[in-house]
Design a protein around this motif. Structure first.
Motif, short mmCIF file in Angstrom:
data_model
loop_
_atom_site.label_atom_id
_atom_site.label_comp_id
_atom_site.label_asym_id
_atom_site.label_seq_id
_atom_site.Cartn_x
_atom_site.Cartn_y
_atom_site.Cartn_z
N LEU A 6 -1.80 4.71 9.97
CA LEU A 6 -1.37 5.00 11.34
C LEU A 6 -2.58 5.16 12.23
CD1 LEU A 6 1.42 7.64 10.55
CD2 LEU A 6 1.74 5.24 11.18
N PRO A 7 -2.46 4.81 13.52
CA PRO A 7 -3.61 4.96 14.42
C PRO A 7 -3.95 6.42 14.62
CG PRO A 7 -1.63 4.37 15.64
CD PRO A 7 -1.29 4.23 14.19
N PRO A 8 -5.24 6.78 14.58
CA PRO A 8 -5.63 8.18 14.78
C PRO A 8 -5.47 8.62 16.22
CG PRO A 8 -7.57 6.78 14.63
CD PRO A 8 -6.39 5.90 14.34
N PHE A 9 -5.30 9.91 16.42
CA PHE A 9 -5.24 10.45 17.77
C PHE A 9 -5.72 11.90 17.71
CE2 PHE A 9 -1.10 11.30 15.90
CZ PHE A 9 -0.82 12.60 16.26
N SER A 10 -6.04 12.46 18.86
CA SER A 10 -6.50 13.83 18.90
C SER A 10 -5.53 14.69 19.71
CB SER A 10 -7.91 13.92 19.51
OG SER A 10 -7.90 13.46 20.86
N ILE A 11 -5.45 15.95 19.33
CA ILE A 11 -4.60 16.93 20.00
C ILE A 11 -5.48 18.08 20.49
CG2 ILE A 11 -2.83 18.70 19.65
CD1 ILE A 11 -1.55 16.05 19.82
N ARG A 12 -5.25 18.52 21.72
CA ARG A 12 -5.93 19.69 22.25
C ARG A 12 -4.92 20.80 22.45
NH1 ARG A 12 -8.58 20.29 28.32
NH2 ARG A 12 -9.40 22.39 28.06
N ILE A 13 -5.18 21.96 21.85
CA ILE A 13 -4.30 23.12 21.99
C ILE A 13 -5.07 24.22 22.70
CG2 ILE A 13 -2.89 24.83 20.80
CD1 ILE A 13 -2.52 22.89 18.53
N PHE A 14 -4.57 24.62 23.85
CA PHE A 14 -5.20 25.66 24.66
C PHE A 14 -4.38 26.93 24.56
CE2 PHE A 14 -5.52 27.60 29.05
CZ PHE A 14 -6.76 28.21 28.82
N LEU A 15 -5.03 28.06 24.30
CA LEU A 15 -4.37 29.35 24.17
C LEU A 15 -4.73 30.21 25.39
CD1 LEU A 15 -5.29 30.05 20.43
CD2 LEU A 15 -3.33 28.77 21.31
N PRO A 16 -3.92 30.20 26.44
CA PRO A 16 -4.26 30.93 27.67
C PRO A 16 -4.46 32.43 27.45
CG PRO A 16 -2.41 29.45 28.05
CD PRO A 16 -2.64 29.50 26.59
N ASP A 17 -3.73 33.01 26.47
CA ASP A 17 -3.81 34.44 26.21
C ASP A 17 -4.70 34.77 25.02
OD1 ASP A 17 -1.92 34.75 28.28
OD2 ASP A 17 -0.27 34.46 26.86
N GLY A 18 -5.28 33.74 24.40
CA GLY A 18 -6.13 33.97 23.23
C GLY A 18 -5.37 34.33 21.97
N ASP A 19 -4.04 34.18 21.98
CA ASP A 19 -3.20 34.53 20.84
C ASP A 19 -2.66 33.26 20.18
OD1 ASP A 19 -1.41 35.51 19.00
OD2 ASP A 19 -0.13 36.56 20.44
N PRO A 20 -3.08 32.96 18.94
CA PRO A 20 -2.60 31.74 18.26
C PRO A 20 -1.09 31.68 18.08
CG PRO A 20 -4.49 32.68 17.12
CD PRO A 20 -4.04 33.70 18.13
#
Length: 289
Positions: A6-20
């Protein structure tokens, strides 16, 4: 054994509150979409985000005591905030949710109605959850180009869902079994076949399962077998259960337990045509790569 890359892709996850475990903003490479994951306990605080004021499609997720499968509600809003506010007041089952909007505000009411309809269609076919929706959502009339755009948007959404812990839209019936080594369980007069994937373990259509459960079977397996019978995945036939379609389980052990009507170790129960169990195959594969 040859596999499809499968073609690779990247994901960006931003935590506005710093809580995972709290509010998460998800973006995918080369995609205009934005995913917003929120918990019910943090819902009111999350409303400060302007994404809630945009047109989008959402999924609410929770559980019920009488089922082993998650309960989900799929909806759309223009914008999403009023609909989510209503569900926060009136729907008790859900613990968290995720919705999708766009960075450029390019989704309109017809677009999200189409996405809602397609997600309901996929969830119904996969039978991996209990849908809280009382009615199916009819697809709106869209131009051919808009349908193509929405199918592309949907494909990206489906890549994000498993990353946030939601795997209720996976239907393995279209998988090419030639890409996987078939494994078998032969016990108590039944025969079942399947294969392992990165998403779990697929039991193939026409596999058989034991009807009578042993007293020591785990309650989770009892409930799951009941759920699958209620959804028509398992039907009684000639003194045993029969799988009416391919079905994706979370693990080889869950699949083996459902099939044998007892708590089981799938790594030792599933065997290839030569009699080698899955544990041996996995060990030999890891030492040769």
């Amino acid at each position: 054994m040859q596999s499809t890359q499968l073609p690779p892709f990247s994901i960006r996850i931003f935590l506005p509150d710093g809580d995972p475990d709290g509010l998460r903003i998800i973006e995918k490479s080369n995609w205009t979409g934005i995913g917003v994951v929120f918990t019910r306990t943090g819902y009111k605080a999350a409303l400060r985000r302007d994404e809630f004021e945009r047109t989008g499609v959402y999924v609410l997720v929770g559980s019920l005591d009488d089922s082993s499968l998650p309960t989900v509600y799929i909806g759309e809003g223009d914008p999403v905030r009023p609909r989510l506010e209503n569900h926060n007041a009136k729907k008790d089952f859900w613990d968290w949710g995720v919705f999708f909007v766009t960075k450029d505000m390019s989704l309109n009411k017809a677009h999200v109605k189409y996405l809602e309809s397609r997600l309901i269609e996929l969830a119904t076919a996969a039978k991996q959850c209990n849908l809280d929706n009382t009615n199916n959502s009819s697809q709106p009339s869209l131009a051919e180009a808009d349908i193509a755009d929405m199918e592309s948007f949907l494909a990206d959404m489906l890549k994000v869902f498993p990353l946030v812990g939601l795997s209720v839209f996976e239907e393995p019936t279209q998988q090419d079994t030639s890409q996987h080594e078939l494994l078998f369980i032969k016990a108590k007069g039944i025969v079942a076949s399947g294969y392992e994937t990165t998403k779990g373990f697929v039991v193939l259509k026409d596999s058989q399962a034991v009807i009578k459960e042993v007293p020591s079977i785990d309650d989770y397996l009892v409930t799951l077998r009941r759920d699958l019978a209620a959804k028509g995945v398992l039907v009684e036939s000639n003194g045993h259960y029969l799988f009416t379609e391919n079905y994706l389980f979370k693990s080889p052990s869950t699949a083996a337990g459902v099939i044998q009507a007892l708590s089981a170790n799938g790594r030792t129960c599933w065997r290839n045509r030569a009699g080698k169990n899955l544990k041996t195959l996995q060990t030999s594969n890891s030492t040769t790569t």
